[in-house]
Scaffold this motif. Structure first.
Motif, PDB file in Angstrom:
ATOM      1  N   UNK A  70       0.834  -1.207   0.000  1.00  0.00           N
ATOM      2  CA  UNK A  70       0.000   0.000   0.000  1.00  0.00           C
ATOM      3  C   UNK A  70       0.871   1.260   0.000  1.00  0.00           C
ATOM      4  N   UNK A  71       1.921   1.227   0.820  1.00  0.00           N
ATOM      5  CA  UNK A  71       2.822   2.373   0.881  1.00  0.00           C
ATOM      6  C   UNK A  71       3.572   2.519  -0.440  1.00  0.00           C
ATOM      7  N   UNK A 100       5.470  10.199   5.517  1.00  0.00           N
ATOM      8  CA  UNK A 100       4.813   8.893   5.685  1.00  0.00           C
ATOM      9  C   UNK A 100       5.695   7.944   6.491  1.00  0.00           C
ATOM     10  N   UNK A 101       6.982   7.949   6.220  1.00  0.00           N
ATOM     11  CA  UNK A 101       7.902   7.088   6.971  1.00  0.00           C
ATOM     12  C   UNK A 101       7.927   7.478   8.452  1.00  0.00           C
ATOM     13  N   UNK A 102       7.929   8.799   8.711  1.00  0.00           N
ATOM     14  CA  UNK A 102       7.894   9.248  10.098  1.00  0.00           C
ATOM     15  C   UNK A 102       6.615   8.835  10.797  1.00  0.00           C
ATOM     16  N   UNK A 103       5.507   8.894  10.078  1.00  0.00           N
ATOM     17  CA  UNK A 103       4.214   8.488  10.635  1.00  0.00           C
ATOM     18  C   UNK A 103       4.238   7.014  11.056  1.00  0.00           C
ATOM     19  N   UNK A 104       4.703   6.152  10.170  1.00  0.00           N
ATOM     20  CA  UNK A 104       4.718   4.723  10.472  1.00  0.00           C
ATOM     21  C   UNK A 104       5.697   4.388  11.597  1.00  0.00           C
ATOM     22  N   UNK A 105       6.807   5.070  11.629  1.00  0.00           N
ATOM     23  CA  UNK A 105       7.775   4.830  12.700  1.00  0.00           C
ATOM     24  C   UNK A 105       7.159   5.211  14.055  1.00  0.00           C
ATOM     25  N   UNK A 106       6.434   6.318  14.060  1.00  0.00           N
ATOM     26  CA  UNK A 106       5.752   6.760  15.268  1.00  0.00           C
ATOM     27  C   UNK A 106       4.719   5.731  15.720  1.00  0.00           C
ATOM     28  N   UNK A 117       5.300  -0.607   8.036  1.00  0.00           N
ATOM     29  CA  UNK A 117       5.002  -0.891   6.635  1.00  0.00           C
ATOM     30  C   UNK A 117       5.788  -0.007   5.671  1.00  0.00           C
ATOM     31  N   UNK A 118       6.336   1.095   6.173  1.00  0.00           N
ATOM     32  CA  UNK A 118       7.070   2.024   5.297  1.00  0.00           C
ATOM     33  C   UNK A 118       8.568   1.960   5.525  1.00  0.00           C
ATOM     34  N   UNK A 119       9.022   1.017   6.340  1.00  0.00           N
ATOM     35  CA  UNK A 119      10.427   0.991   6.740  1.00  0.00           C
ATOM     36  C   UNK A 119      11.398   0.888   5.591  1.00  0.00           C
ATOM     37  N   UNK A 120      11.047   0.147   4.532  1.00  0.00           N
ATOM     38  CA  UNK A 120      11.986  -0.006   3.420  1.00  0.00           C
ATOM     39  C   UNK A 120      11.518   0.722   2.159  1.00  0.00           C
ATOM     40  N   UNK A 121      10.621   1.692   2.329  1.00  0.00           N
ATOM     41  CA  UNK A 121      10.199   2.544   1.211  1.00  0.00           C
ATOM     42  C   UNK A 121      11.039   3.819   1.270  1.00  0.00           C
ATOM     43  N   UNK A 122      11.844   4.048   0.267  1.00  0.00           N
ATOM     44  CA  UNK A 122      12.774   5.169   0.296  1.00  0.00           C
ATOM     45  C   UNK A 122      12.299   6.314  -0.598  1.00  0.00           C
ATOM     46  N   UNK A 123      12.563   7.533  -0.181  1.00  0.00           N
ATOM     47  CA  UNK A 123      12.186   8.688  -1.007  1.00  0.00           C
ATOM     48  C   UNK A 123      12.885   8.623  -2.355  1.00  0.00           C
ATOM     49  N   UNK A 124      12.244   9.098  -3.425  1.00  0.00           N
ATOM     50  CA  UNK A 124      12.906   9.120  -4.737  1.00  0.00           C
ATOM     51  C   UNK A 124      14.103  10.059  -4.706  1.00  0.00           C
ATOM     52  N   UNK A 125      15.151   9.665  -5.389  1.00  0.00           N
ATOM     53  CA  UNK A 125      16.369  10.479  -5.430  1.00  0.00           C
ATOM     54  C   UNK A 125      16.296  11.447  -6.599  1.00  0.00           C
ATOM     55  N   UNK A 126      16.487  12.729  -6.335  1.00  0.00           N
ATOM     56  CA  UNK A 126      16.487  13.680  -7.450  1.00  0.00           C
ATOM     57  C   UNK A 126      17.679  13.440  -8.358  1.00  0.00           C
ATOM     58  N   UNK A 127      17.482  13.601  -9.654  1.00  0.00           N
ATOM     59  CA  UNK A 127      18.580  13.450 -10.594  1.00  0.00           C
ATOM     60  C   UNK A 127      19.610  14.542 -10.396  1.00  0.00           C
ATOM     61  N   UNK A 128      20.826  14.256 -10.770  1.00  0.00           N
ATOM     62  CA  UNK A 128      21.875  15.258 -10.646  1.00  0.00           C
ATOM     63  C   UNK A 128      21.594  16.408 -11.603  1.00  0.00           C
ATOM     64  N   UNK A 129      21.555  17.600 -11.063  1.00  0.00           N
ATOM     65  CA  UNK A 129      21.372  18.770 -11.901  1.00  0.00           C
ATOM     66  C   UNK A 129      22.737  19.266 -12.352  1.00  0.00           C
ATOM     67  N   UNK A 130      22.907  19.343 -13.662  1.00  0.00           N
ATOM     68  CA  UNK A 130      24.184  19.824 -14.159  1.00  0.00           C
ATOM     69  C   UNK A 130      24.339  21.302 -13.837  1.00  0.00           C
ATOM     70  N   UNK A 131      25.508  21.700 -13.377  1.00  0.00           N
ATOM     71  CA  UNK A 131      25.720  23.113 -13.088  1.00  0.00           C
ATOM     72  C   UNK A 131      25.555  23.951 -14.351  1.00  0.00           C
TER      73      UNK A 131
END
Length: 331
Positions: A70-71, A100-106, A117-131
């Motif tokens: 669900x998460x 959401x991760x903080x909520x489930x941990x709480x 349920x959210x312990x191994x759901x990781x935030x998406x990583x932003x792509x590297x922005x070229x300078x």
């Protein structure tokens, strides 16, 4: 426990349902125990409201009924809008997943649920922005657009030449004192490209010594001899290298304004900031054959990984040259 005060309103209007009450308990905890700022709490509430609505669409009304899938499905919905709400940028989606991760941990710590349920759901990583970097020709146009027939012009030219010559952060430049710069003073030193260096203080007050190019050294020498004494006489004897019109230390905003005016006068179409000159400094060094670790030291990066993003820029340039010049690059 209903939330009070900051960020009034219950999660998705479900204050009496087990899921809504459990979310409100978490928000109240963040308000009282963590002392979250009003704006931050409001952002948490918006993010978790969306999460509650998503769960309700899946027929889930209690924390214990939420499974990992669900998460995971919610994380996907943040990106593609499958829950009927607008898709979020990578940065906004990451912020929501953190909430959401903080909520489930709480909930686990409070005994509301047995598993996270959210312990191994990781935030998406932003792509590297070229300078963003501008060309050598564009940098030259900016620098040469500044007249040197007035004290202010001499200061502005010295500042911009300094930023491009050293790759310094704007905070490092305006924080400099006169004693932090060592210029070649006699003709013999100038003719041999003598020792012109500056001592910069980066993040965490980490000190590094960076060489000054001849153009920057000359511009600084002209400013120190012909302009700074008169400007300093209007102030209270500050040791600052770059001074404002009142004789005090030049601010970051004023330095930004100086560059903005010069870029406009030079007819540079894209937005140019002091950091643009830092990016251009690094990119032009690498394109000229400088080793990435040398550039790392000059920029004051703690890790070479941070500097390596600039190699992506030069790799793009190499691909463009190859495609245009090699007889068998394009089929």
């Amino acid at each position: 426990m209903p939330a009070t005060g900051t960020g009034a309103g219950t999660a998705a209007g479900q204050g009496t349902a087990p899921l809504g009450r459990a979310v409100e308990d978490y928000l109240q905890h963040m308000l009282v125990e963590r002392g979250l700022a009003a704006n931050t709490l409001a952002a948490y509430r918006r993010d978790l409201n969306r999460y509650v609505r998503f769960l309700q669409q899946r027929g889930i009304t209690a924390p214990g009924a939420i499974a990992r899938q669900d998460v995971s499905a919610f994380a996907q919905a943040l990106s593609d809008g499958a829950d009927g709400a607008a898709p979020l940028s990578t940065r906004s989606a990451a912020r929501t997943i953190v909430a959401v991760r903080g909520l489930h941990k709480f909930w686990v710590l409070e005994g509301t649920t047995g598993l996270d349920a959210a312990g191994d759901i990781h935030p998406p990583m932003p792509g590297k922005r070229l300078p963003k970097a501008i060309s050598v020709a564009e940098v030259t146009r900016i620098l040469e657009s500044v007249g040197t027939d007035s004290p202010g012009g001499l200061r502005d030219r010295a500042l911009l030449e300094f930023l491009y010559s050293t790759g310094a952060r704007i905070s490092e430049a305006v924080g400099l004192d006169v004693d932090d710069v060592a210029l070649a003073r006699d003709a013999a030193e100038r003719s041999t490209g003598g020792p012109a260096v500056v001592r910069l203080f980066g993040k965490g007050s980490k000190e590094r010594v960076v060489p000054l190019g001849s153009y920057a050294a000359q511009a600084l020498d002209d400013y120190l001899v012909r302009a700074r004494p008169g400007i300093a006489a209007k102030g209270r004897g500050t040791p600052a290298l770059f001074l404002n019109a009142r004789g005090g230390r030049l601010s970051r905003q004023s330095a930004w304004t100086i560059l903005k005016a010069a870029a406009g006068k030079a007819g540079i179409g894209q937005d140019v900031s002091p950091h643009t000159l830092r990016h251009s400094f690094a990119t032009h060094l690498l394109e000229g054959g400088a080793d990435v670790r040398v550039v790392q030291e000059l920029l004051g990066h703690a890790s070479v990984t941070t500097t390596q993003v600039y190699t992506l820029v030069t790799a793009d340039t190499l691909r463009e040259v190859f495609a245009a010049a090699h007889p068998r690059a394009l089929g």
